[in-house]
Design an enzyme around this catalytic site. Structure first.
Site, PDB file in Angstrom:
ATOM      1  N   SER A  48      47.316  35.283  42.149  1.00 39.81           N
ATOM      2  CA  SER A  48      47.131  33.875  42.508  1.00 39.81           C
ATOM      3  C   SER A  48      46.656  33.743  43.940  1.00 39.81           C
ATOM      4  O   SER A  48      45.851  32.855  44.260  1.00 39.81           O
ATOM      5  CB  SER A  48      48.421  33.080  42.280  1.00 39.81           C
ATOM      6  N   GLU A  49      47.125  34.637  44.836  1.00 40.00           N
ATOM      7  CA  GLU A  49      46.647  34.631  46.214  1.00 40.00           C
ATOM      8  C   GLU A  49      46.693  36.036  46.805  1.00 40.00           C
ATOM      9  O   GLU A  49      47.541  36.857  46.437  1.00 40.00           O
ATOM     10  CB  GLU A  49      47.483  33.678  47.087  1.00 40.00           C
ATOM     11  N   THR A  50      45.769  36.284  47.710  1.00 39.93           N
ATOM     12  CA  THR A  50      45.742  37.500  48.524  1.00 39.93           C
ATOM     13  C   THR A  50      45.679  37.058  49.976  1.00 39.93           C
ATOM     14  O   THR A  50      44.928  36.140  50.327  1.00 39.93           O
ATOM     15  CB  THR A  50      44.506  38.358  48.187  1.00 39.93           C
TER      16      THR A  50
END
Length: 316
Positions: A48-50
């Site tokens: 979903s996020e990095t």
């Protein structure tokens, strides 16, 4: 851009055990990567996020962070902030396995939404002695209500539920942002929340855009499966490459505005715990602290646990 080996780690965030919470890729030593490379790496991890850790713009700060979903950059997000803070505290202090087993660290993190002060408590994991931590940070932006109207019937249609199930007590559909906009959708009970299924096309047709970001759908109700939870929540962002997110700090930051407005909080300090990710088999727990003066939130903090589950080298 010359290829080099860059260390990375995977943390499960807003959980104190592995394979729960929200997975996050933390890429260290990210200086020299251009925007296209950062976006490509985030798409490669497909989480979903990095979060990318770069040298701080202010030499007195700890790090400059850039946060990407698989399809876009975000000015702020909760689980990358918590995960990066724990990861940086671990790199700064090393494992606690050979030390006292506990240490506290204060970090100053730069994000597009503003500078963020984070306090991290590192400790050895109770089960397998791996390094784990709990981070709490001040919101860089307090929640503000977005000036738009989202109709209850449209929201219900996009989520596949009855319009009569939307809303409880004083809570109605509203749009708030603490850096990332969210349509906050109160539902009658946990059964209704469990039955929500977000239709991407219908959601894209109704969701407002604020500061260039399409608002996500954050469904919430009172109570939770965990007896300590004040709210049970689900978050859908199908147009951002995340059909459902197991833990969303930016949405809980936005929720603070609705809780203060609809629950008419008294002046003082308030704590709310939000559980999320239950339906995905990734139980998460997000801690929200609010200071209220004269009916307004004057300070807010988010907190949660994070545990490292993997590490390696990225060759880009």
């Amino acid at each position: 851009m010359q290829s080099q080996a860059r260390p990375y780690a995977i943390f499960d965030v807003f959980s104190d055990r592995a394979l729960a919470g929200n997975p996050l890729a933390v890429v260290f030593e990210a200086d020299g990567l251009d925007d296209a490379a950062l976006q490509g790496i985030a798409a490669e991890f497909n989480l979903s996020e990095t979060v990318f850790v770069l040298s701080p713009q202010n030499a007195h700060h700890t790090a400059h962070l850039r946060i990407f979903t698989p399809v876009q950059e975000l000015p702020f997000a909760g689980h990358p902030t918590v995960g990066a803070a724990v990861a940086l505290a671990h790199r700064r202090n090393g494992s606690t396995e050979n030390g006292a087993g506990h240490c506290d660290t204060v970090l100053m993190l730069e994000e597009r939404a503003g500078n963020i002060r984070a306090v991290v408590s590192m400790r050895n994991h109770a089960v397998d002695d791996r390094p784990a931590g709990f981070a709490e940070f001040d919101l860089p932006r307090l929640p503000r209500q977005v000036d738009c109207i989202v109709k209850r019937d449209q929201v219900a249609d996009a989520l596949g539920i009855n319009p009569g199930s939307v809303g409880f007590e004083n809570h109605v559909v509203s749009v708030w942002s603490a850096g990332v906009p969210c349509v906050l959708i109160p539902v009658r009970d946990r059964t209704i929340a469990e039955n929500c299924q977000c239709d991407p096309a219908r959601w894209e047709a109704l969701a407002p855009i604020d500061e260039g970001i399409l608002a996500s759908a954050f469904v919430y109700c009172r109570g939770g499966i965990d007896h300590s939870a004040d709210f049970h929540a689900r978050m859908f962002a199908p147009c951002s490459g995340t059909p459902e997110d197991p833990a969303t700090g930016s949405a809980v930051a936005a929720l603070a505005g609705a809780v203060n407005a609809f629950d008419d909080l008294l002046d003082g300090h308030h704590i709310r715990i939000v559980e999320q990710g239950i339906e995905m088999g990734r139980p998460s727990k997000i801690h929200l602290h609010m200071d209220v003066t004269a009916g307004r939130i004057t300070r807010a903090r988010l907190g949660g646990a994070a545990v490292r589950v993997a590490e390696g080298l990225l060759y880009v």
